[in-house]
Structures are given as C-alpha cells and as structure tokens.
Design an enzyme around this catalytic site. Structure first.
Site, PDB file in Angstrom:
ATOM      1  N   ALA A 240     -23.705 -16.417 -25.025  1.00  0.00           N
ATOM      2  CA  ALA A 240     -23.158 -17.332 -24.024  1.00  0.00           C
ATOM      3  C   ALA A 240     -22.403 -16.578 -22.932  1.00  0.00           C
ATOM      4  CB  ALA A 240     -22.257 -18.356 -24.703  1.00  0.00           C
ATOM      5  N   HIS A 241     -21.900 -17.316 -21.968  1.00  0.00           N
ATOM      6  CA  HIS A 241     -21.241 -16.703 -20.805  1.00  0.00           C
ATOM      7  C   HIS A 241     -19.973 -15.945 -21.177  1.00  0.00           C
ATOM      8  CE1 HIS A 241     -19.421 -20.971 -19.795  1.00  0.00           C
ATOM      9  NE2 HIS A 241     -19.427 -20.731 -21.074  1.00  0.00           N
TER      10      HIS A 241
END
EC number: 2.3.1.191
Lengths: 346, 346, 346
Positions: A240-241
């Site tokens: 994920a980010h």
C-alpha cells in the site's frame, strides 16, 4: 549443450563421487529423474528418491551421507540448492537474449533508451522516460511519463508502471505487475461520502528486486513507497501507499502490507499474511501463512502466527489446546457437579 | 506554483496561526517535512512530529492544542485530512489533462466517443461502445462490444471491460482491473465433471466509484453485478457474480464477496476479509482484517471479527482467552487432582 | 429468439406443468423474474420466490413439491441447474463467434495457426507458437515463444502466456490471467541476500480447464506445473511452481497452492484457502473458506477447516467453544475458590 560430471563439478567447485565421465544435457527433478539429466537433493523430504533416481548426476550437500547405494554420480558441494541455481543461471546466460524493437511499439520522442534494449510489440514508453542498458520490455507493457528504469531489468508482458516511478538495476517484474497505482485514501464527509485523497508521490524499487505476476505497489500520497535492495515479492502481493519494505525481505503470495507501515530487512512472510497500517516490524521477523500483524513487532527475529498474531510457539500451543477445548468444557462441567456433591448440595 | 499560508487558508477556509506570508510550493509528510512545503497532522500517532517538522506550513484540526512550541505556521480547519485532500485535488486539477488519440489504437467504427477524450496507443474500443465526455483511456486498455461508459472517467493502462458492461460518471479504474469476466458457476454431473453455466448478465458500476489495480468484478449469470454509487474497492478485490455492493461501501485489498451476496451501504471491509455467497449484510457493518462472514449480518453497524466471524468485542475477548488456554488446561488438571483428594480417592 | 415452454421442455427433456404455449425470449433471476422470461429454482434458499415470480416459465427439480399455487409454467427436470446451464449454452452457441485477424496484431512468421481463429488487435503471437482450430484470442493478449494451444480455446483480453507453456483443448482463460511466470525460488547466501533459482520448466494446462481473471500459474523450476483435465480456477488463484492439481478440482477465488504440492482430483477449495508447499492432498478433499492446510491430507473426501486446518466438524465445535471461552475462564476461577473453601484454606 552436453557436459560431463567432471566439467560440472569444476563449474560449481564441487567434488565428484562416482563416474566423472557420465554426461548430461538437461535437468530433471530427483523424483522423476531421467538418464542424461542432472538433478539435485537439498530438501531432506526428498532423500528417499536419491536411491532410485535415474538421473545421471545428482548434486548433493557435503553433509549428505548415503545410507544405501546411490547409482547416480554425485557432486558434493557446500550448498546443493545454490549450486543448482548457479548452474541453471549459467545455462540461461548461455542463451541469446532477445534484442531490438518490434513494431508496432510506441516510444515517445522524449524517451531516452540505453544500449541493447528489447522492446516488444505494443509496448508503450511515455514522455521523458529514461531506460538503462540491456533492458527487456516485453509486449503490451506500459511505462508512464517520467519513469526512470536502470540497467539489466526485465519487464515481462503487460507490466504497468505509472508516471514518475523509479526502478533500479537488475530487477525482474513479472507479467501483469502494477507499479504506482493510487494509494487507497479517502476522507469521509458528513454524508458518509468519500473525497479522494490525491496520491502525489511515487514508488521507488531499488536494485535486485523481483516483483511477482499481478502484484501491485501503490504510489505514496506524498513521498515514496519504497522497496529496498533485494526485496522479493511473490504473485498477488499488495504493497500500500507509503509502505517501506527493508532489504532482502521476502514476501510470499497473497500477502499485503497496509499504508505507511515500515517492514525491516530480512523478514519473511508466508502466504496470505498481512500487516495493518502505520506499524513497524523489526528486522528478521518471520510470519507464518495467514498471520495478521495487528500491532508493531519490536523484537528482531520474532516468529509470529495467527490473526491477530502472537508469538508462534505460543500460538501453536494455544491452537492445539483449541482442538480439545470442547473436551475441557465437559471436564469443567463434571468438576462443577463433583464440587456440588462435595459441598453437599446434591 | 508558489502559495502563501494566507492564500491556502482562503482556499480551504482555515485560520492561520503564525506567519501568514510564508510560502510553499510542494507537499511533504510531517515526519520528513522540508522548508517550502506544506504538511498536515490528522492521525494522532504523528502528533510528536509537529514539534520538529521543518515543513513551513502544517494543516491541523481545529481541536489540536499544541503542548509545545510549533515553529511551522499552522492552518486550523475542521478536518485536516479533508482539507489536504481538497488542496491536493486543486493542485492536480491545475495540471493539464492529456487529450487526443494516440496511434496505433483501435476504435471500432460503430463506437461513439464524447468530447475531449484521451485514447492511448494500443487501446481497443469495440463495436457499439458509447463513451461520454472527458474520458481518459490509457494505453493497452480493452473495452468490449456494447460497453457504455459515462463522463469524466479514468481507465488506467491495461483495464479490461468485457462486453455489455456499464460504467457511470466520475469513476477511476486502476491498471489491470477486470470488469465483466465470467462468474464462477459450474454444474457437476454424475461423473464429477463440471458443465459451465454460461454467464449472460453484466456488471453495472454506478457513479463515483474507484476500482483498485488488478481488482476483478465478475458479470452476473443473469441480470447484473452492481456497485452502487460511491463504492471504493482497493487492489485485488474479488466481486463475484450477481453481488450487489451498497452505496459508499469501502473494501480493502484482498477481500472478496461470493456470489449473489448483497452488501449494505456504508460498510467497511478490512484487508483479506470475505463474505460467503447468498447472504445479506446490513448497512454500516464493519469487518476487521481476515474477517470471514459465514451467515447474514442483520444488525446495522455491527462490528465483526474472526473466521467464521462473530461480534468483534466478543471475538477479541475470546482471542485473548485463547492465548492463556494452555494455562487453563493445566489449572483444570490441578483442580481435578484436588477434587480427587477431597473425595479421598488419592 | 422466441421459444415456447413446450419447445424448451423438449430441448432439456423436461416435463411441462402448466401452460405449454407460453413463450419466453430472455432469462431472469427468480427473485426479479419478468413476464416473457424463463427462470429456475435450484437453491432451496430461493424457494419462497417461486410463488411470487412474474417469470413466465421456471425450471425446477423433479423433487420440488410446491406448497402453494405457482402461476408460472414449470418444467420439471432431474437437475434444474444443469438444465439451465444447457439451455444458456444453447443460446450462446446460437450467436456467431467473432473470427478473423484484426489489425494491428503481431503474429510471428513461424507461428502456425489453425482454422477459424479470432485474433484481436494488439495480440502478440511469438515464435514457433502452435494454435489449434476455432481459437479466440482477444485483444492485448501475449503468447510467448514455443507455446502450444489446442482447439476451441478462448483467451480473453490481456491474457499472458510465457514461453514453452502448453494449453489443451476447450479451455477458457479470463482477462489478465498469467501462465508461466517464474516460480518463487531463491537460495539465501551467507549475507542473507538471495540468488534467483532459474525456473526452466513450464506450465501444462490439460483439456476443459477454466482459469479466472488475473489468476497466476507459475512455471516449474524443472518439469511442469500441471492442471489436469477439467480443473476450474476462480479469479486470483495462485498456483506455485511444480504444483499438480488433479482432475475436476475446483478452486475458489484468492486461494493458493504453494510449491511442489500435489492436490488430488475432485477437490474443492473455498475462498482464501491455501495449502503449504511439498504436501499431498487426497482426492475429494473439501476445504472451507480461509482453510490453511499445513500438513498432508491422506483421507479421501476429508472436510477441513481452520488455519492450521483440522477436520471441519471438530473445528466447528472448537470454534463454538471459543466463543464461550471467557465464560469458561470465569467458571474455573469460581471452582478454584470453592475448592479452596472445601479444603478449608479460606
């Protein structure tokens, strides 16, 4: 390519036990080894097969002591698995690599491409892209604007790299991998509708990484999502980010790391493992399959299990107890009755 | 684009605390803020960083009361996260969008395409496709026959939409997403072989949805698989045939909903969550990571955990007890001995 | 295409109950059946709807005994689900299949392609590829060098098949599926860095298999990763290197099988299930959703549940006990006190 056991032993610096002149021209698995092939024994689960294999040559660990007659020629090395890897790599390297630019492909005029590229048909290379030397870009691959890619990389068919992302040297990205898709960030409003948080950062993949088929790495909201040197991701891994994965960490298929979490180096994830967002995981932590890390792991080398996870040996004891929990419930019921009797209540 | 704290405060209707004239031209994360950038503080986990950050401006919640000196200029707003989202979106909107049709691409003669499209090279647009205005279709994207797509959509590289599917307005589909693949339906015969059930329906994605990288939505057997308005799906989400996902429901990565299940609005799925087929889940239900819903959830706003799932607080209590279960087993063994003694059996 | 109930009953060898002359021209789900459509009742969960449905015709199992008046015409068959499948397939087969080669596409000069192909734009067909008759290759698909594909296959948009892999007859590969990516094999060295084990084998998919959207099958290190006849894989299924999946085994979405494991025939995996590497699983084994098999399953037809898995009924009993475990802890505490009292210690 025909090689004798003796020649192979020289290549991998091993010691021949048996006929050094037997030749091979292919590889096989020990359990279905064929004459004229080389095989190997590394995982002790497969030891039984060395006494039956028809493979002509078997690479074994130094520490292997046969308990029966082995008819194959053995080559003894400190680490059979590595030796086989080396040998197979030599074999691959002996084959010519595709080069050239197939048509139709789309290469932006502002892109700078190094020496000896392979660019497959229907590959797309955007504005201001920089690509190093000896890079293979298979068909139907997409490289967005301003992406930088180092030397000696392989991007298999259908890889998609969004704008502004960076890939180091010696990386392999498998088919369908996505690098730089938007992080999953939304701000709820008073009506429970969501406003998208634009994702302005990028993804940075350092040298010597491998990214599995259909794996996805989201770009950072701000700054970078980072894979440090030597990270290996299997298929269907979700990064994920703003996540950072430490050097030489290995993540098996279907595992995910949620936003802004920092994973140490030399960690290992089993399949279907996951880590919640905004945590830190120390170096060398190992997670079994389906392990769900719900709070930061500070102890280096910790082995975790379960969802939510706790220390693996404790988890295993608990899980074994769980199997007999219905019996325990009955026992407690019996004890209750007996105590009632002792108290003269029945 | 250089903006002063005062100008930004006007854009997001905030109140400046500190020097209103300091300027910024970029964004940064609070923990590694740089001079000349704007950052934000929303998650309390990061509060410590506001006292050290070198960011020139930090957007904070109205409710934030500093306990030490903050050297950055602060802009106070009701909701820092939303304000940052708004600001970042303004920044993105200030950049020109790609338009035009790159070659080679494939646009069927019977397709109708609205104003200001971007159609990347190697994009494929099938027969009778209808596409609205301001739609961006990145390279290597496939849009099957009879697909209808509304206005202001972004389809990133390698999106695949099968025939007859429908996408509303203002949606974002990330790279590698698949819309309209066959549902997984087979009828076993007497030899345990399977006959395929043809999947004749489609997928309907309503307005304002976002679909993550490599996510897959299967077409209905009959009728439609539906994402209602405002649904947000992360990467690797599996939506099976004939599923309906209610408005503004948010599903994290690696979660799946099995066939014919109806999910309410405003639900939230943690990562690796899943719901069995042919169930209903009420509005506002929250599922932790790895939650497996095995029977319908009728209570609105229920919070679920575990596999098979039960109510989250009860699950947490049970899971904590599980950790000490091996001790409980020992205690019960001791009690048994003591009762035997009390009964004079030992 | 307008058909009467009588005509349909002849096609699927069923018995008409009600008006044989009512006609239909479309299908619908029983819960929202419309006049002029045909529907079916197979799952007993939906029985209530047959008394209200507006569908003109409903296919039902022989064994169905209505408890109230059914206004639709019924067609009774031994297996409603199969009959519907057959009918829908007839409908699909009545539609013409796309044929021809769209441009631009890339077909290597050394490729051999059978009769009546459909090759979509931007499809790539490598050197020495052999493709049978009646094969549909949708746009943006990649078929690497030396791949062999049999007759009557459908490869949807964006399928990627690496070099040397083999696909039998009558298979369907959904969009984004990857066949033949490298197995996840690395040998650690003394610095905890990893050397890649080259993956020299391939993937063999036998006849009548279906592969879901974005599913990935890794090539073998040596030899082949094999899907036997009739295997059905849902979306996001991970098949690791050297795995073998037995005939007619069905694997639901997000499940994975780790390296070198051999799965029997007629097995069923629920969603998010997984099997550790180097195991064997007997024929007919069923795994519930989120089941993690951690040791070989030798009992044919075993039903497994939990992670790590044990026998499903025992797991269910244990899991129910887990719910009341906090109560059990309290009960044991009370018993302890009572025993203390009985012993005169309090």
């Amino acid at each position: 390519m025909e090689l004798s056991a003796k020649q192979i032993a020289e290549l991998i610096q091993g010691e021949v036990v048996g006929n050094p002149d037997v030749t091979i021209n292919n590889v096989s698995k020990i359990e279905d080894g064929k004459p004229g092939t080389i095989s190997f024994l590394s995982n002790p689960k497969y030891t039984q097969y060395i006494y039956q294999t028809k493979a002509s040559v078997v690479i074994v660990n130094n520490t292997f002591e046969p308990e029966k007659k082995v008819s194959a020629t053995m080559i003894r090395v400190p680490d059979a698995y590595s030796a086989v890897a080396k040998l197979m790599q030599m074999y691959l390297d002996s084959k010519p690599r595709k080069t050239g630019v197939e048509q139709p492909s789309f290469v932006s005029e502002t892109a700078i491409i190094g020496d000896f590229p392979y660019i497959g048909a229907f590959a797309y290379i955007g504005e201001n892209v920089k690509i190093g030397n000896n890079v293979s870009i298979y068909p139907n691959t997409y490289i967005g604007d301003n992406v930088t890619i180092g030397d000696n990389n392989i991007l298999y068919a259908g890889v998609k790299i969004y704008h502004n992302c960076v890939v180091g040297d010696n990386c392999i990205l498998h088919a369908g991998a996505v690098v730089g898709s938007d992080g999953f960030g939304f701000a709820p409003d008073e009506n429970n509708e969501y406003t998208k948080i634009p994702q302005l950062g990028n993804v940075v993949i350092e040298d010597n990484c491998e990214i599995g088929a259909n794996t996805a790495l989201d770009r950072a909201t701000m700054g970078s999502t980072v894979l440090k040197k030597g990270v290996k991701l299997d298929n269907f891994v979700q990064i994920a980010h703003n996540v950072e994965i430490g050097e030489n960490t290995v993540i098996a298929a279907m595992s995910g790391v949620a936003g802004s979490t920092v994973i140490g180096k030399n960690c290992m994830f089993g399949g279907h493992a996951g880590v919640v967002g905004h945590l830190t995981v120390a170096d060398g932590v190992k997670m079994g399959a389906y392990t769900g890390i719900a709070s930061s792991v500070k102890k280096e080398g910790a082995v975790m299990r379960g969802t939510p996870a706790f220390e693996a040996r404790a988890f295993t004891r608990s899980w074994i107890s769980l199997k007999s929990l219905p019996d325990l419930v009955k026992e407690v019921r019996v004890l209750k009755q007996e105590i009632k009797k002792l108290k003269g209540e029945e």
